[in-house]
Design an enzyme around this catalytic site. Structure first.
Site, PDB file in Angstrom:
ATOM      1  N   ASP A   1       1.106  -1.276  -0.098  1.00 19.28           N
ATOM      2  CA  ASP A   1      -0.055   0.010   0.120  1.00 19.28           C
ATOM      3  C   ASP A   1       1.158   1.170   0.002  1.00 19.28           C
ATOM      4  O   ASP A   1       2.157   1.177   0.402  1.00 19.28           O
ATOM      5  CB  ASP A   1      -0.844  -0.182   1.051  1.00 19.28           C
ATOM      6  CG  ASP A   1      -1.690   1.133   1.123  1.00 19.28           C
ATOM      7  OD1 ASP A   1      -2.347   1.554   0.429  1.00 19.28           O
ATOM      8  OD2 ASP A   1      -1.539   1.952   2.487  1.00 19.28           O
TER       9      ASP A   1
ATOM     10  N   ASP B   1      -0.055   5.122   0.659  1.00 17.02           N
ATOM     11  CA  ASP B   1      -0.092   6.046   1.672  1.00 17.02           C
ATOM     12  C   ASP B   1      -0.112   5.527   3.139  1.00 17.02           C
ATOM     13  O   ASP B   1      -1.378   4.599   3.408  1.00 17.02           O
ATOM     14  CB  ASP B   1      -1.504   7.204   1.507  1.00 17.02           C
ATOM     15  CG  ASP B   1      -1.127   7.613   0.072  1.00 17.02           C
ATOM     16  OD1 ASP B   1      -0.291   8.491  -0.120  1.00 17.02           O
ATOM     17  OD2 ASP B   1      -2.088   7.300  -0.984  1.00 17.02           O
TER      18      ASP B   1
END
Length: 194
Positions: free
Chosen positions: A19, A21
């Site tokens: 992922d 952020d």
């Protein structure tokens, strides 16, 4: 993107999906400029170590595109900056997958749907059962499970606030550094005796 000849002897097609952020960079909302990107202190070193054994792939939901707060050009510019910064420090990304939709749109590519895991499997021959997903949201863990990969949940980003929503059997790490250590230790322990 060009395939990398990583780990040809042991696990040439295993990957770590990341992922963006809250996992490898600080979650500062919808980013439109490279100057807004702040890497976690241990991101580069952790990804460099992971990259010695695994292909690295970013998978990110960017609903700000659908909301109109950022554009796909903004996302591409930010992702390009992340990739080039990592490359300058010896970290190569195989691919970056972006879902630009809002959840209400019901698209097939938004996490937790495992769409991009299947895309990576198809495009690059990645063996999902030997791969991992690191993320700071329960959706990342559902995404991992749906594609047959092992999820590692980090407490950075949204991690602390959603900790109670993560199944008890999911590995939890303080951040990207600890997650990388766990993955690398697991890889070391699973190697066949020579």
């Amino acid at each position: 993107m060009q395939d990398k000849g990583i780990n040809d002897e042991a696990e040439p097609r295993a990957a770590v999906f990341l992922d963006r952020d809250g996992t490898i960079i600080e979650d500062r909302g919808d980013l439109s400029e490279p100057s807004q990107v702040v890497f976690f202190e241990d991101t580069v070193a952790s990804l460099r170590r992971l990259g010695e054994r695994y292909l690295l792939v970013i998978v990110t939901n960017q609903p700000g595109v659908a909301k109109g707060t950022i554009t796909m050009e903004d996302v591409a510019r930010v992702n390009g900056h992340i990739a080039s910064t990592l490359a300058r420090h010896g970290v190569s990304l195989l691919a970056t997958y972006v879902c630009p939709h809002e959840r209400a749109a019901g698209c097939r590519c938004i996490k937790p749907n495992p769409y991009f895991l299947r895309e990576a499997e198809r495009e690059y021959g990645i063996e999902l059962q030997r791969s991992f997903m690191i993320g700071d949201h329960p959706h990342d863990m559902t995404f991992a499970a749906g594609g047959g990969t092992t999820g590692v949940y980090v407490l950075t980003g949204h991690g602390m606030s959603h900790r109670g929503e993560v199944p008890a059997d999911v590995v939890v790490a303080d951040g990207i550094g600890e997650a990388a250590e766990w993955i690398l230790e697991r890889a070391h322990c699973s190697r066949s005796p020579e």
